[in-house]
Design a protein around this motif. Structure first.
Motif, PDB file in Angstrom:
ATOM      1  N   LYS A 115      -0.558  10.024   3.690  1.00  0.00           N
ATOM      2  CA  LYS A 115      -1.121  11.182   3.332  1.00  0.00           C
ATOM      3  C   LYS A 115      -2.272  10.947   2.633  1.00  0.00           C
ATOM      4  N   ARG A 116      -2.331   9.925   1.831  1.00  0.00           N
ATOM      5  CA  ARG A 116      -3.639   9.447   1.063  1.00  0.00           C
ATOM      6  C   ARG A 116      -4.615   9.137   2.114  1.00  0.00           C
ATOM      7  N   HIS A 117      -4.381   8.461   3.027  1.00  0.00           N
ATOM      8  CA  HIS A 117      -5.455   8.264   3.961  1.00  0.00           C
ATOM      9  C   HIS A 117      -6.305   9.493   4.506  1.00  0.00           C
ATOM     10  N   PHE A 118      -5.424  10.503   5.174  1.00  0.00           N
ATOM     11  CA  PHE A 118      -5.938  11.844   5.440  1.00  0.00           C
ATOM     12  C   PHE A 118      -6.555  12.448   4.446  1.00  0.00           C
ATOM     13  N   MET A 171       0.807  -1.201  -0.137  1.00  0.00           N
ATOM     14  CA  MET A 171       0.028   0.037   0.152  1.00  0.00           C
ATOM     15  C   MET A 171       0.805   1.137  -0.015  1.00  0.00           C
ATOM     16  N   GLU A 172       2.094   1.035   0.645  1.00  0.00           N
ATOM     17  CA  GLU A 172       2.835   2.453   0.813  1.00  0.00           C
ATOM     18  C   GLU A 172       3.316   2.539  -0.755  1.00  0.00           C
ATOM     19  N   PHE A 173       4.021   1.719  -1.258  1.00  0.00           N
ATOM     20  CA  PHE A 173       4.631   2.009  -2.621  1.00  0.00           C
ATOM     21  C   PHE A 173       3.731   1.947  -3.661  1.00  0.00           C
ATOM     22  N   ASP A 174       2.663   0.969  -3.642  1.00  0.00           N
ATOM     23  CA  ASP A 174       1.671   1.193  -4.661  1.00  0.00           C
ATOM     24  C   ASP A 174       2.127   0.778  -6.130  1.00  0.00           C
ATOM     25  N   PHE A 175       3.184  -0.164  -6.317  1.00  0.00           N
ATOM     26  CA  PHE A 175       3.704  -0.407  -7.468  1.00  0.00           C
ATOM     27  C   PHE A 175       2.929  -1.166  -8.465  1.00  0.00           C
ATOM     28  N   THR A 176       2.863  -0.508  -9.618  1.00  0.00           N
ATOM     29  CA  THR A 176       1.804  -1.442 -10.541  1.00  0.00           C
ATOM     30  C   THR A 176       2.378  -2.512 -11.098  1.00  0.00           C
ATOM     31  N   GLU A 177       3.668  -2.394 -11.080  1.00  0.00           N
ATOM     32  CA  GLU A 177       4.595  -3.688 -11.735  1.00  0.00           C
ATOM     33  C   GLU A 177       4.334  -5.028 -10.801  1.00  0.00           C
ATOM     34  N   SER A 228      -7.623  19.457  10.726  1.00  0.00           N
ATOM     35  CA  SER A 228      -7.716  19.874   9.464  1.00  0.00           C
ATOM     36  C   SER A 228      -6.103  19.747   8.993  1.00  0.00           C
ATOM     37  N   HIS A 229      -5.098  19.855   9.907  1.00  0.00           N
ATOM     38  CA  HIS A 229      -3.907  19.414   9.545  1.00  0.00           C
ATOM     39  C   HIS A 229      -3.316  18.977  10.827  1.00  0.00           C
ATOM     40  N   ILE A 230      -2.368  17.961  10.603  1.00  0.00           N
ATOM     41  CA  ILE A 230      -1.535  17.127  11.728  1.00  0.00           C
ATOM     42  C   ILE A 230      -0.232  16.670  11.261  1.00  0.00           C
ATOM     43  N   ARG A 231       0.700  16.964  12.176  1.00  0.00           N
ATOM     44  CA  ARG A 231       2.056  16.535  11.978  1.00  0.00           C
ATOM     45  C   ARG A 231       1.983  14.993  12.680  1.00  0.00           C
ATOM     46  N   ILE A 232       2.550  14.223  11.840  1.00  0.00           N
ATOM     47  CA  ILE A 232       2.657  12.901  12.359  1.00  0.00           C
ATOM     48  C   ILE A 232       3.832  12.008  11.968  1.00  0.00           C
ATOM     49  N   ALA A 233       4.309  11.134  12.827  1.00  0.00           N
ATOM     50  CA  ALA A 233       5.611  10.289  12.339  1.00  0.00           C
ATOM     51  C   ALA A 233       5.079   9.095  12.090  1.00  0.00           C
ATOM     52  N   THR A 234       5.771   8.581  11.078  1.00  0.00           N
ATOM     53  CA  THR A 234       5.622   7.341  10.312  1.00  0.00           C
ATOM     54  C   THR A 234       6.666   6.738   9.128  1.00  0.00           C
ATOM     55  N   LYS A 235       6.808   5.539   9.079  1.00  0.00           N
ATOM     56  CA  LYS A 235       7.487   4.981   7.909  1.00  0.00           C
ATOM     57  C   LYS A 235       6.573   4.684   6.835  1.00  0.00           C
ATOM     58  N   TYR A 236       5.432   5.136   6.723  1.00  0.00           N
ATOM     59  CA  TYR A 236       4.504   5.264   5.726  1.00  0.00           C
ATOM     60  C   TYR A 236       3.869   6.563   5.205  1.00  0.00           C
ATOM     61  N   PRO A 237       4.824   7.405   4.803  1.00  0.00           N
ATOM     62  CA  PRO A 237       4.267   8.726   4.650  1.00  0.00           C
ATOM     63  C   PRO A 237       3.234   8.732   3.377  1.00  0.00           C
ATOM     64  N   GLU A 238       3.462   7.944   2.352  1.00  0.00           N
ATOM     65  CA  GLU A 238       2.691   7.887   1.306  1.00  0.00           C
ATOM     66  C   GLU A 238       1.203   7.584   1.720  1.00  0.00           C
ATOM     67  N   CYS A 253       6.270  15.357  17.557  1.00  0.00           N
ATOM     68  CA  CYS A 253       4.921  15.342  17.086  1.00  0.00           C
ATOM     69  C   CYS A 253       4.177  14.794  18.064  1.00  0.00           C
ATOM     70  N   HIS A 254       2.653  14.903  17.851  1.00  0.00           N
ATOM     71  CA  HIS A 254       1.748  14.478  19.155  1.00  0.00           C
ATOM     72  C   HIS A 254       1.241  13.224  18.304  1.00  0.00           C
ATOM     73  N   ARG A 255       1.405  12.710  17.167  1.00  0.00           N
ATOM     74  CA  ARG A 255       0.593  11.469  16.699  1.00  0.00           C
ATOM     75  C   ARG A 255       1.658  10.680  15.806  1.00  0.00           C
ATOM     76  N   ILE A 256       1.302   9.179  15.812  1.00  0.00           N
ATOM     77  CA  ILE A 256       2.177   8.421  14.844  1.00  0.00           C
ATOM     78  C   ILE A 256       1.262   7.461  14.337  1.00  0.00           C
ATOM     79  N   VAL A 257       1.666   6.950  13.212  1.00  0.00           N
ATOM     80  CA  VAL A 257       0.935   5.734  12.225  1.00  0.00           C
ATOM     81  C   VAL A 257       2.161   4.746  12.184  1.00  0.00           C
ATOM     82  N   ASP A 258       1.673   3.535  12.818  1.00  0.00           N
ATOM     83  CA  ASP A 258       2.506   2.519  12.892  1.00  0.00           C
ATOM     84  C   ASP A 258       1.663   1.184  12.844  1.00  0.00           C
TER      85      ASP A 258
END
Length: 238
Positions: free
Chosen positions: A146-149, A95-101, A133-143, A174-179
């Motif tokens: 971003k799509r989720h929010f 889901m992070e990379f979403d490679f069509t290949e 409306s705007h959040i700062r979040i730490a994650t190793k899944y940035p893409e 930051c206040h929040r994480i995605v993991d």
């Protein structure tokens, strides 16, 4: 764009032995994948199980297939760019990379967990995510994050971390994480609370689409082997 032989997604030039390459992830999923590999008819050479070995490529009991052992995020890259024909990869990485290949025909039913948003428990007691409306979040899944929010109309400023995610809120990054969350124990021990589930995660058997087109019989047979092995593993677990 065409950085590999034959272009992105195209298999590299075949070796003289014409072997298929199977990419496996290091870590917890590697151990969980062992019974599935065996059920599919693949047993790595003894040094594969040697924790002191620095080797990254291994032969198997099958003369037509070798294994490479790489970081979980790199499995998708090796397969997408044709350096490996087959792989086992978490759906979080896909889901992070979403490679069509990449074609992911089989859910192996291993590595089950969830990708979630978490924040300090004291903040969660009064927080209202519907008003973000705007959040700062730490994650190793940035893409993925971003799509989720963005789908909710929330702008996510992502800080890329590769580990120790739970430290980000406690140290003021930051206040929040995605993991990834399994039992939730790590979150609890670090004063965090899971507040939203983004996706359920499991490991998939993946193949390079171009390789499937050029070697349909060989790769198609492995898809069926892993599908049968996955169903057997699920039945055994039940």
């Amino acid at each position: 764009m065409n950085d590999v032989v034959g272009g992105r997604g195209a298999p590299m030039a075949e070796s003289a032995s014409d072997k298929l390459i199977l990419a496996l992830p290091k870590g917890r999923i590697l151990a969980e994948s062992a019974p599935v590999l065996h059920a599919a008819g693949i047993d790595p050479e003894p040094s594969f199980h040697d924790e002191d070995s620095r080797a990254l490529r291994f032969t198997t009991n099958r003369p037509d297939i070798d294994i490479i052992r790489v970081r979980s995020f790199d499995v998708a890259t090796f397969v997408a760019f044709g350096a490996a024909h087959l792989g086992i990869c978490g759906s979080d990485v896909l889901m992070e990379f979403d490679f069509t290949e990449i074609y992911a025909p089989v859910d192996l039913g291993i590595g089950r967990c969830r990708l979630s948003v978490a924040e300090p428990a004291d903040l969660a007691a009064s927080d209202d995510p519907s008003r973000w409306s705007h959040i700062r979040i730490a994650t190793k899944y940035p893409e993925l994050t971003k799509r989720h929010f963005a789908a909710r109309g929330v702008q996510a400023e992502c800080i890329k971390l590769n580990g120790a995610m739970e430290l980000a809120p406690t140290l003021g990054l930051c206040h929040r994480i995605v993991d990834l969350v399994s039992s939730g124990r790590t979150l609890k021990e670090n004063g965090l609370k899971e507040i939203e589930r983004i996706a359920d995660v499991s490991s998939r058997f993946i193949v390079n689409r171009a390789a499937l087109k050029t070697r349909p019989e060989a790769i198609g047979a492995w898809i069926e082997r892993f599908r049968a092995a996955a169903h057997g593993a699920v039945a055994d677990a039940a």
